[in-house]
Design a protein around this motif. Sequence first.
Motif, PDB file in Angstrom:
ATOM      1  N   GLN A 163       0.873  -1.186   0.000  1.00  0.00           N
ATOM      2  CA  GLN A 163       0.000   0.000   0.000  1.00  0.00           C
ATOM      3  C   GLN A 163       0.904   1.229   0.000  1.00  0.00           C
ATOM      4  OE1 GLN A 163      -3.329  -0.554   2.578  1.00  0.00           O
ATOM      5  NE2 GLN A 163      -4.013   1.580   2.463  1.00  0.00           N
ATOM      6  N   PRO A 164       1.594   1.453  -1.130  1.00  0.00           N
ATOM      7  CA  PRO A 164       2.687   2.423  -1.152  1.00  0.00           C
ATOM      8  C   PRO A 164       2.217   3.849  -0.904  1.00  0.00           C
ATOM      9  CG  PRO A 164       2.146   1.694  -3.369  1.00  0.00           C
ATOM     10  CD  PRO A 164       1.368   0.830  -2.440  1.00  0.00           C
ATOM     11  N   VAL A 165       3.162   4.671  -0.453  1.00  0.00           N
ATOM     12  CA  VAL A 165       2.870   6.033  -0.029  1.00  0.00           C
ATOM     13  C   VAL A 165       3.879   6.979  -0.670  1.00  0.00           C
ATOM     14  CG1 VAL A 165       4.318   5.890   2.053  1.00  0.00           C
ATOM     15  CG2 VAL A 165       2.347   7.431   2.030  1.00  0.00           C
ATOM     16  N   ALA A 166       3.479   8.207  -0.900  1.00  0.00           N
ATOM     17  CA  ALA A 166       4.377   9.211  -1.462  1.00  0.00           C
ATOM     18  C   ALA A 166       5.287   9.789  -0.382  1.00  0.00           C
ATOM     19  CB  ALA A 166       3.572  10.333  -2.110  1.00  0.00           C
ATOM     20  N   ALA A 167       6.518  10.079  -0.754  1.00  0.00           N
ATOM     21  CA  ALA A 167       7.464  10.664   0.196  1.00  0.00           C
ATOM     22  C   ALA A 167       6.935  11.969   0.786  1.00  0.00           C
ATOM     23  CB  ALA A 167       8.809  10.899  -0.491  1.00  0.00           C
ATOM     24  N   ASP A 168       6.224  12.746  -0.016  1.00  0.00           N
ATOM     25  CA  ASP A 168       5.661  14.004   0.503  1.00  0.00           C
ATOM     26  C   ASP A 168       4.650  13.745   1.614  1.00  0.00           C
ATOM     27  OD1 ASP A 168       7.135  15.767  -1.060  1.00  0.00           O
ATOM     28  OD2 ASP A 168       5.685  15.742  -2.697  1.00  0.00           O
ATOM     29  N   ASP A 169       3.884  12.658   1.507  1.00  0.00           N
ATOM     30  CA  ASP A 169       2.930  12.323   2.567  1.00  0.00           C
ATOM     31  C   ASP A 169       3.648  11.839   3.822  1.00  0.00           C
ATOM     32  OD1 ASP A 169       0.505  13.025   1.402  1.00  0.00           O
ATOM     33  OD2 ASP A 169       0.285  11.108   0.372  1.00  0.00           O
ATOM     34  N   VAL A 170       4.776  11.169   3.656  1.00  0.00           N
ATOM     35  CA  VAL A 170       5.574  10.763   4.817  1.00  0.00           C
ATOM     36  C   VAL A 170       6.062  11.994   5.564  1.00  0.00           C
ATOM     37  CG1 VAL A 170       7.637   9.544   5.590  1.00  0.00           C
ATOM     38  CG2 VAL A 170       6.272   8.614   3.704  1.00  0.00           C
ATOM     39  N   ALA A 171       6.606  12.952   4.830  1.00  0.00           N
ATOM     40  CA  ALA A 171       7.100  14.182   5.461  1.00  0.00           C
ATOM     41  C   ALA A 171       5.975  14.950   6.131  1.00  0.00           C
ATOM     42  CB  ALA A 171       7.799  15.049   4.422  1.00  0.00           C
ATOM     43  N   GLU A 172       4.835  15.027   5.478  1.00  0.00           N
ATOM     44  CA  GLU A 172       3.691  15.752   6.045  1.00  0.00           C
ATOM     45  C   GLU A 172       3.212  15.099   7.338  1.00  0.00           C
ATOM     46  OE1 GLU A 172       0.847  18.504   6.747  1.00  0.00           O
ATOM     47  OE2 GLU A 172       2.436  18.612   5.230  1.00  0.00           O
ATOM     48  N   THR A 173       3.136  13.780   7.364  1.00  0.00           N
ATOM     49  CA  THR A 173       2.683  13.078   8.568  1.00  0.00           C
ATOM     50  C   THR A 173       3.665  13.265   9.714  1.00  0.00           C
ATOM     51  OG1 THR A 173       1.552  11.453   7.184  1.00  0.00           O
ATOM     52  CG2 THR A 173       1.902  10.863   9.489  1.00  0.00           C
TER      53      THR A 173
END
Length: 253
Positions: free
Chosen positions: A158-168
């Motif tokens: 269930q891959p995720v974008a690096a930008d969403d990782v940083a935002e979280t």
Amino acid sequence: MKIVVIGGSGFIGSRLVGRLRQGGHFVVAASPSTGVNTVTGDGLPEAMEDAQVVIDVANSPSFDGAVAWDFFFTSCHNLFAAESAAGVRHHLALSVVGTGHLLDSGYFRAKYLQEQLIAESGVPYTILRATQFFEFMGGIAASSTQDQIVRLPPALTQPVAADDVAETLAQLAVRPPANGRLELAGPQPYRLSDVVDRVLAVNHDERLVISDPSATYFGIRIDERALIPGPGQPFIGAIGLDDWLARNHLQTA
């Protein structure tokens, strides 16, 4: 608030530092290039002075198990000594969904060690386990390619974008410590072979991607659900595969 980002000049760290500064925080982007080295301890006391939060997004310089083990063991001990001395109130670290199911890998044993050391440090903490990044699908393909064929296990991801990782991470930095593990995933699950195939296609990569029950993931056998979040309510990123592919195509066209 003063926040120290360990690995602040890296792939996730640079994204995170920008978001935190936009939020009005005083941020130290800590890395060897800025004079802060968690392995040697150089610069750590100065970086930690008056810091309330430390976010560790640094990674081992190698996926070799022994190298990774030494890196996380030494870095964690140096970090927590400096954090305890400075009175840091929250240690936030990035880890990987499924780490506990991937312990046949020396690298993931080292990541699990990192999580254990965090939990035992005495510093209030949050561990965010993220799924595989869209941006890393090319690396997964490279590790599984032979004779222009990419063989991947029939696992879900269930891959995720690096930008969403940083935002979280930026959001968690201003929340109280969870003193436990949280998880982050992208909006939708896919077969690993399907998402890798789509990422390669948008980059005009003609390798054949197949799902092979005998294939391994970075050299280890995994079951179907090893790479997806467990029971509970994970954080869900905002950027889906279609949006990410469209952005990636525009950036590389």
